[in-house]
Design a protein around this motif. Structure first.
Motif, PDB file in Angstrom:
ATOM      1  N   ARG A   6       5.540  13.753  13.923  1.00 23.02           N
ATOM      2  CA  ARG A   6       4.642  14.005  12.797  1.00 23.02           C
ATOM      3  C   ARG A   6       5.440  14.419  11.565  1.00 23.02           C
ATOM      4  N   LYS A   7       6.467  15.228  11.751  1.00 26.25           N
ATOM      5  CA  LYS A   7       7.298  15.663  10.636  1.00 26.25           C
ATOM      6  C   LYS A   7       8.032  14.492   9.999  1.00 26.25           C
ATOM      7  N   LYS A   8       8.569  13.590  10.810  1.00 26.56           N
ATOM      8  CA  LYS A   8       9.267  12.417  10.293  1.00 26.56           C
ATOM      9  C   LYS A   8       8.307  11.498   9.543  1.00 26.56           C
ATOM     10  N   ARG A  13       6.438   9.346   4.329  1.00 24.56           N
ATOM     11  CA  ARG A  13       5.365   9.195   3.350  1.00 24.56           C
ATOM     12  C   ARG A  13       5.767   9.846   2.022  1.00 24.56           C
ATOM     13  N   HIS A  14       6.390  11.010   2.096  1.00 26.58           N
ATOM     14  CA  HIS A  14       6.814  11.735   0.902  1.00 26.58           C
ATOM     15  C   HIS A  14       7.850  10.927   0.113  1.00 26.58           C
TER      16      HIS A  14
END
Length: 99
Positions: A6-8, A13-14
């Motif tokens: 989820r962090k990746k 996306r960022h």
């Protein structure tokens, strides 16, 4: 199902969004992050690479005010009001919304 954590996925996306959105000193970027427990907002000048002002549900000003969980709809309204007051105090009237 994605093989990325989820962090990746969030970081990917960022990076994709930041290719097109950049904040300047006249019109800084407003970055909002919502976790399961809290809401965070920052007004960022990307040219100077510094955060102009920030607000979250962890602030002492809001912690006593909020009766429910820090990521509720009422909490987001309170954080929005607080970040707007702090930005206006610094002389910022317009921002670029990041996501």
């Amino acid at each position: 199902m994605s093989t990325l954590s989820r962090k990746k996925q969030t970081q990917k996306r960022h990076k994709r969004m930041r290719r097109h959105i950049s904040g300047t000193s006249q019109r800084p970027r407003l970055a909002v992050f919502r976790s399961n427990n809290h809401i965070y907002a920052q007004v960022i000048d990307d040219d100077a690479q510094n955060t102009i002002c920030a607000a979250s549900t962890l602030d002492k000003d809001l912690r006593n005010e909020l009766k429910v969980n820090g990521s509720s709809c009422d909490a987001s309204i309170a954080v929005g009001d607080l970040i707007a007051k702090r930005a206006l105090a610094k002389g910022i009237e317009q921002v670029v919304f990041d996501r």
